[in-house]
Design a protein around this motif. Structure first.
Motif, PDB file in Angstrom:
ATOM      1  N   SER A  31     -19.331 -42.614 -48.151  1.00  0.00           N
ATOM      2  CA  SER A  31     -19.755 -43.981 -48.480  1.00  0.00           C
ATOM      3  C   SER A  31     -20.491 -44.635 -47.311  1.00  0.00           C
ATOM      4  O   SER A  31     -21.461 -45.367 -47.513  1.00  0.00           O
ATOM      5  N   ARG A  32     -20.065 -44.362 -46.081  1.00  0.00           N
ATOM      6  CA  ARG A  32     -20.762 -44.928 -44.906  1.00  0.00           C
ATOM      7  C   ARG A  32     -22.120 -44.283 -44.701  1.00  0.00           C
ATOM      8  O   ARG A  32     -23.087 -44.954 -44.331  1.00  0.00           O
TER       9      ARG A  32
ATOM     10  N   ALA B  80     -21.470 -36.928 -54.169  1.00  0.00           N
ATOM     11  CA  ALA B  80     -21.104 -35.933 -55.182  1.00  0.00           C
ATOM     12  C   ALA B  80     -19.596 -36.019 -55.427  1.00  0.00           C
ATOM     13  O   ALA B  80     -18.832 -35.152 -55.011  1.00  0.00           O
ATOM     14  N   HIS B  81     -19.174 -37.090 -56.095  1.00  0.00           N
ATOM     15  CA  HIS B  81     -17.752 -37.296 -56.374  1.00  0.00           C
ATOM     16  C   HIS B  81     -17.191 -36.112 -57.149  1.00  0.00           C
ATOM     17  O   HIS B  81     -17.804 -35.645 -58.111  1.00  0.00           O
TER      18      HIS B  81
ATOM     19  N   VAL C  11     -24.173 -31.571 -48.837  1.00  0.00           N
ATOM     20  CA  VAL C  11     -23.892 -31.595 -47.396  1.00  0.00           C
ATOM     21  C   VAL C  11     -22.493 -32.165 -47.221  1.00  0.00           C
ATOM     22  O   VAL C  11     -22.157 -33.206 -47.790  1.00  0.00           O
ATOM     23  N   GLY C  12     -21.684 -31.475 -46.415  1.00  0.00           N
ATOM     24  CA  GLY C  12     -20.323 -31.920 -46.168  1.00  0.00           C
ATOM     25  C   GLY C  12     -20.261 -33.165 -45.312  1.00  0.00           C
ATOM     26  O   GLY C  12     -21.116 -33.402 -44.450  1.00  0.00           O
TER      27      GLY C  12
ATOM     28  N   ASP D  16     -16.005 -36.730 -49.496  1.00  0.00           N
ATOM     29  CA  ASP D  16     -16.838 -36.139 -50.548  1.00  0.00           C
ATOM     30  C   ASP D  16     -18.178 -35.677 -49.991  1.00  0.00           C
ATOM     31  O   ASP D  16     -18.738 -36.318 -49.099  1.00  0.00           O
ATOM     32  N   PRO D  17     -18.751 -34.602 -50.562  1.00  0.00           N
ATOM     33  CA  PRO D  17     -20.094 -34.185 -50.134  1.00  0.00           C
ATOM     34  C   PRO D  17     -21.154 -35.192 -50.592  1.00  0.00           C
ATOM     35  O   PRO D  17     -20.937 -35.955 -51.530  1.00  0.00           O
TER      36      PRO D  17
END
Length: 111
Positions: free
Chosen positions: A21-22, A53-54, A73-74, A78-79
């Motif tokens: 989220s950030r 990508a929830h 992307v990790g 979440d990715p």
């Protein structure tokens, strides 16, 4: 009235160790200028569009994986799914096309 300082490239750099989220908030906050950036193999590129990508399987921060047609992307949780990217000196393109067009598909970590 107080004016905010101008954003620079340091403000635009994505830190994949942060929560998704950030990262997504930073990407939106620096778009369109100066544009969210990250580096791959020492070359900087812009992340023009992305989404969280929830529910997708987790990846270590910065690790890139092609999952079907999606480039993930990790992050710390979440990715992030990259949707549109712009490599240095090139036009914007779908992230999947960019990823599949790379010369190598060795495990990769964005910085």
């Amino acid at each position: 009235m107080t004016l905010a300082p101008k954003l620079d490239l340091g403000d635009a750099r994505l830190d994949w160790t942060e929560p998704a989220s950030r990262i997504e908030a930073r990407r939106r906050g620096v778009t369109p200028e100066p544009g969210a950036t990250t580096t791959l193999d020492g070359e900087r590129f812009k992340v023009l569009d992305a989404t969280i990508a929830h529910g997708a399987p987790r990846l270590d921060p910065g690790v890139v994986a092609l999952r079907g047609r999606a480039v993930h992307v990790g992050t710390a949780d979440d990715p992030i799914e990259l949707l549109t990217v712009q490599p240095a000196g090139k036009r914007p393109m779908p992230a999947g096309d960019w990823w599949r067009g790379r010369a190598t598909h060795a495990p990769t970590v964005l910085r």
